[in-house]
Enzyme design. Structure first.
Site, PDB file in Angstrom:
ATOM      1  N   PRO A  85       0.826  -1.373   0.083  1.00 38.53           N
ATOM      2  CA  PRO A  85      -0.073   0.066  -0.082  1.00 38.53           C
ATOM      3  C   PRO A  85       0.886   1.281  -0.075  1.00 38.53           C
ATOM      4  O   PRO A  85       1.817   1.508   0.854  1.00 38.53           O
ATOM      5  CB  PRO A  85      -0.832  -0.045   1.275  1.00 38.53           C
ATOM      6  CG  PRO A  85      -0.034  -1.078   2.269  1.00 38.53           C
ATOM      7  CD  PRO A  85       0.643  -1.967   1.115  1.00 38.53           C
ATOM      8  N   SER A 114      -4.095   1.335  -0.528  1.00 43.97           N
ATOM      9  CA  SER A 114      -3.827   2.321   0.536  1.00 43.97           C
ATOM     10  C   SER A 114      -5.113   3.005   0.825  1.00 43.97           C
ATOM     11  O   SER A 114      -5.883   3.445  -0.110  1.00 43.97           O
ATOM     12  CB  SER A 114      -2.660   3.246   0.103  1.00 43.97           C
ATOM     13  OG  SER A 114      -2.780   4.201   1.362  1.00 43.97           O
ATOM     14  N   TYR A 143      -5.661   1.740   8.811  1.00 42.24           N
ATOM     15  CA  TYR A 143      -5.066   2.046  10.071  1.00 42.24           C
ATOM     16  C   TYR A 143      -6.313   1.744  11.041  1.00 42.24           C
ATOM     17  O   TYR A 143      -7.510   1.655  10.618  1.00 42.24           O
ATOM     18  CB  TYR A 143      -4.637   3.435  10.060  1.00 42.24           C
ATOM     19  CG  TYR A 143      -3.692   3.818   9.453  1.00 42.24           C
ATOM     20  CD1 TYR A 143      -2.179   3.927   9.764  1.00 42.24           C
ATOM     21  CD2 TYR A 143      -3.737   4.365   8.033  1.00 42.24           C
ATOM     22  CE1 TYR A 143      -1.133   4.013   8.961  1.00 42.24           C
ATOM     23  CE2 TYR A 143      -2.720   4.874   7.382  1.00 42.24           C
ATOM     24  CZ  TYR A 143      -1.276   4.511   7.866  1.00 42.24           C
ATOM     25  OH  TYR A 143      -0.272   4.990   7.020  1.00 42.24           O
ATOM     26  N   THR A 169      -2.121  -1.648   9.412  1.00 41.31           N
ATOM     27  CA  THR A 169      -0.706  -0.856   9.841  1.00 41.31           C
ATOM     28  C   THR A 169      -0.750  -0.767  11.286  1.00 41.31           C
ATOM     29  O   THR A 169      -1.285  -0.015  11.734  1.00 41.31           O
ATOM     30  CB  THR A 169      -0.712   0.380   8.839  1.00 41.31           C
ATOM     31  OG1 THR A 169      -0.669  -0.082   7.424  1.00 41.31           O
ATOM     32  CG2 THR A 169       0.824   0.882   9.221  1.00 41.31           C
ATOM     33  N   LYS A 228       0.686  -5.461   9.390  1.00 37.33           N
ATOM     34  CA  LYS A 228       1.642  -5.063   8.572  1.00 37.33           C
ATOM     35  C   LYS A 228       2.467  -4.051   9.589  1.00 37.33           C
ATOM     36  O   LYS A 228       1.806  -3.096  10.162  1.00 37.33           O
ATOM     37  CB  LYS A 228       1.152  -4.249   7.396  1.00 37.33           C
ATOM     38  CG  LYS A 228       2.487  -3.543   6.725  1.00 37.33           C
ATOM     39  CD  LYS A 228       1.711  -2.847   5.421  1.00 37.33           C
ATOM     40  CE  LYS A 228       2.614  -2.209   4.618  1.00 37.33           C
ATOM     41  NZ  LYS A 228       3.444  -1.104   5.120  1.00 37.33           N
ATOM     42  N   HIS A 252       7.764   0.394   7.261  1.00 35.65           N
ATOM     43  CA  HIS A 252       7.036   1.532   6.727  1.00 35.65           C
ATOM     44  C   HIS A 252       7.900   2.211   5.567  1.00 35.65           C
ATOM     45  O   HIS A 252       7.623   3.282   5.489  1.00 35.65           O
ATOM     46  CB  HIS A 252       6.362   2.462   7.564  1.00 35.65           C
ATOM     47  CG  HIS A 252       5.021   3.071   7.522  1.00 35.65           C
ATOM     48  ND1 HIS A 252       4.196   2.827   8.332  1.00 35.65           N
ATOM     49  CD2 HIS A 252       4.856   4.149   6.584  1.00 35.65           C
ATOM     50  CE1 HIS A 252       3.064   3.531   7.742  1.00 35.65           C
ATOM     51  NE2 HIS A 252       3.487   4.251   6.733  1.00 35.65           N
ATOM     52  N   ASP A 284       8.036  -6.627   3.081  1.00 36.86           N
ATOM     53  CA  ASP A 284       8.367  -5.654   2.459  1.00 36.86           C
ATOM     54  C   ASP A 284       9.662  -4.531   2.595  1.00 36.86           C
ATOM     55  O   ASP A 284      10.071  -4.687   3.987  1.00 36.86           O
ATOM     56  CB  ASP A 284       7.195  -4.798   1.970  1.00 36.86           C
ATOM     57  CG  ASP A 284       6.866  -3.679   3.116  1.00 36.86           C
ATOM     58  OD1 ASP A 284       7.441  -3.523   4.013  1.00 36.86           O
ATOM     59  OD2 ASP A 284       5.715  -3.100   2.680  1.00 36.86           O
ATOM     60  N   GLY A 285      10.346  -3.939   1.771  1.00 39.04           N
ATOM     61  CA  GLY A 285      11.292  -2.974   2.422  1.00 39.04           C
ATOM     62  C   GLY A 285      12.486  -3.478   1.544  1.00 39.04           C
ATOM     63  O   GLY A 285      13.341  -4.452   2.371  1.00 39.04           O
ATOM     64  N   ARG A 288      14.533  -5.049  -4.628  1.00 37.43           N
ATOM     65  CA  ARG A 288      14.935  -4.501  -5.901  1.00 37.43           C
ATOM     66  C   ARG A 288      15.203  -5.407  -6.744  1.00 37.43           C
ATOM     67  O   ARG A 288      15.866  -5.009  -8.071  1.00 37.43           O
ATOM     68  CB  ARG A 288      16.055  -3.624  -5.677  1.00 37.43           C
ATOM     69  CG  ARG A 288      15.710  -2.259  -4.535  1.00 37.43           C
ATOM     70  CD  ARG A 288      14.753  -1.399  -5.130  1.00 37.43           C
ATOM     71  NE  ARG A 288      14.475  -0.412  -4.174  1.00 37.43           N
ATOM     72  CZ  ARG A 288      13.313  -0.486  -3.314  1.00 37.43           C
ATOM     73  NH1 ARG A 288      12.537  -1.495  -3.288  1.00 37.43           N
ATOM     74  NH2 ARG A 288      13.133   0.610  -2.683  1.00 37.43           N
ATOM     75  N   GLY A 307       6.957  -1.320  -3.094  1.00 30.45           N
ATOM     76  CA  GLY A 307       6.277  -0.171  -2.910  1.00 30.45           C
ATOM     77  C   GLY A 307       6.814   0.959  -4.081  1.00 30.45           C
ATOM     78  O   GLY A 307       6.287   0.973  -4.915  1.00 30.45           O
ATOM     79  N   ARG A 308       7.851   1.521  -3.776  1.00 28.11           N
ATOM     80  CA  ARG A 308       8.494   2.568  -4.558  1.00 28.11           C
ATOM     81  C   ARG A 308       8.704   2.109  -6.177  1.00 28.11           C
ATOM     82  O   ARG A 308       8.476   2.652  -7.050  1.00 28.11           O
ATOM     83  CB  ARG A 308       9.809   3.137  -3.852  1.00 28.11           C
ATOM     84  CG  ARG A 308       9.604   3.883  -2.600  1.00 28.11           C
ATOM     85  CD  ARG A 308      11.136   4.514  -2.273  1.00 28.11           C
ATOM     86  NE  ARG A 308      10.752   5.215  -1.119  1.00 28.11           N
ATOM     87  CZ  ARG A 308      10.865   4.853   0.072  1.00 28.11           C
ATOM     88  NH1 ARG A 308      11.067   3.708   0.537  1.00 28.11           N
ATOM     89  NH2 ARG A 308      10.540   5.725   1.392  1.00 28.11           N
TER      90      ARG A 308
END
Length: 356
Positions: A85, A114, A143, A169, A228, A252, A284-285, A288, A307-308
């Site tokens: 999200p 999200s 949330y 979250t 999450k 996050h 996640d995080g 790549r 995410g990104r």
């Protein structure tokens, strides 16, 4: 060169990142999606931590029919890769979340919407559910709001619109330190791309939230609930005791606080803490590459989320850009499996990873 030609030339997620930050993201978008707490140390740690792990391949295995399809929370998907999200996709592309969701669902991956999206749940659900021959896997993030009726409304809408899980979250008692690096007037600027801001739910965070409130969400949802923001085995256990069906190891995206432990470094601890319960663990995080996906699965993750990178693809070419990002990850992951001597995802073992 037009975007179609540029998209064809993209070979790695790093190339997407460079182009997005240099060319395709607007000033507002670059600020928002690149934001991290203060010095942005945590996003860097998330990526750098993967470099501490090495793959130990097995040789002379028949991998001619290797495949990446699997099940995530009982949903059939093409690979163990989904989209996390992320708010305000309109800052990356005018077609916003519907384009991201369609690209993701066409690749048969999990998409998490999200609650700070720039398009409504109804619009996103309608767009993806109209895709022919595709069974979309949509999860809804929320949330635990100060006004619990806001959370309950999100849950009820998700249930009625065909979402298959609620992602709560749990790591945000406040808005986090990422806002410190934003221009003071960022959220007061309202060009057309930011017009959604006045209508977003206020008071997203509640510093009084406890595990009892997580139990309340589970009790009030007809859908499986996923926690999450878990970064310790103890918290994972407590979340499972509250009735969650899965947990996402996440910090996050490094937006809340500096110097937070990288997600990949605590994955094993979380997996081991809940292994006897059969609870699925995701991460996640910092993912790549397909190699990062392989390492995460070897350490016990059932799936990973990005995410990104999805935003970078969206900013370049909308739905097609999102699909290309996912295709690159899937292809890299499949090839990594084959070189590592693995035919099926279930054959990826922790012994195939060495931490240096």
């Amino acid at each position: 060169m037009d975007n179609v030609e540029i998209l064809k030339q993209m070979k790695t997620l790093r190339e997407f990142e460079t182009y997005a930050l240099d060319e395709s993201l607007s000033g507002h978008g670059k600020l928002y999606f690149s934001a991290g707490a203060c010095s942005k140390s945590t996003p860097r740690y998330n990526e750098d931590a993967f470099n501490r792990y090495r793959i130990r391949p097995r040789v002379l295995r028949d991998v001619s029919e290797a495949q990446t399809d699997c099940k995530v929370l009982d949903s059939s998907v093409s690979c163990p890769i989904g989209i996390s999200p992320v708010g305000l996709h309109v800052l990356a592309h005018p077609e916003a979340e519907p384009a991201t969701a369609k690209g993701c669902c066409k690749e048969e991956c999990v998409f998490i919407l999200s609650s700070s999206a720039s398009r409504s749940m109804e619009e996103v659900a309608t767009e993806v559910q109209s895709l022919e021959g595709i069974q979309p896997v949509l999860w809804m993030q929320t949330y635990i709001h100060k006004d619990r009726s806001v959370t309950l409304d999100i849950i009820r809408k998700a249930e009625s619109l065909g979402f298959s899980a609620i992602v709560v979250t749990v790591d945000s008692p406040n808005c986090g330190l990422w806002r410190k690096i934003m221009p003071e007037d960022f959220f007061q600027m309202v060009p057309s791309e930011l017009a959604i801001l006045p209508s977003l739910p206020r008071n997203l965070e509640d510093a009084s939230v406890t595990f009892e409130d997580l139990k309340w969400v589970v009790k009030n949802s007809k859908l499986p609930v996923i926690a999450k923001g878990i970064l310790s085995g103890d918290d994972a256990k407590r979340a499972v005791e509250c009735g969650v069906s899965a947990v996402i190891v996440s910090n996050h995206g490094g937006r809340l606080m500096e110097r937070v432990v990288p997600t990949i470094d605590v994955l094993e601890e979380v997996v081991d803490a809940v292994s006897e319960t059969g609870t699925e663990v995701y991460l996640d995080g910092g993912v790549r590459s397909g190699c990062d996906v392989f390492i995460s699965l070897a350490l016990g993750a059932k799936a990973v989320f990005i995410g990104r990178p999805a935003i970078w693809g969206l900013s370049l070419a909308g739905e097609s850009g999102v699909r290309k990002v996912l295709q690159i990850l899937k292809d890299e992951f499949l090839m990594t499996m084959q070189v590592a001597g693995v035919q099926r995802i279930e054959d990826i073992q922790r012994s195939m990873i060495k931490r240096i």
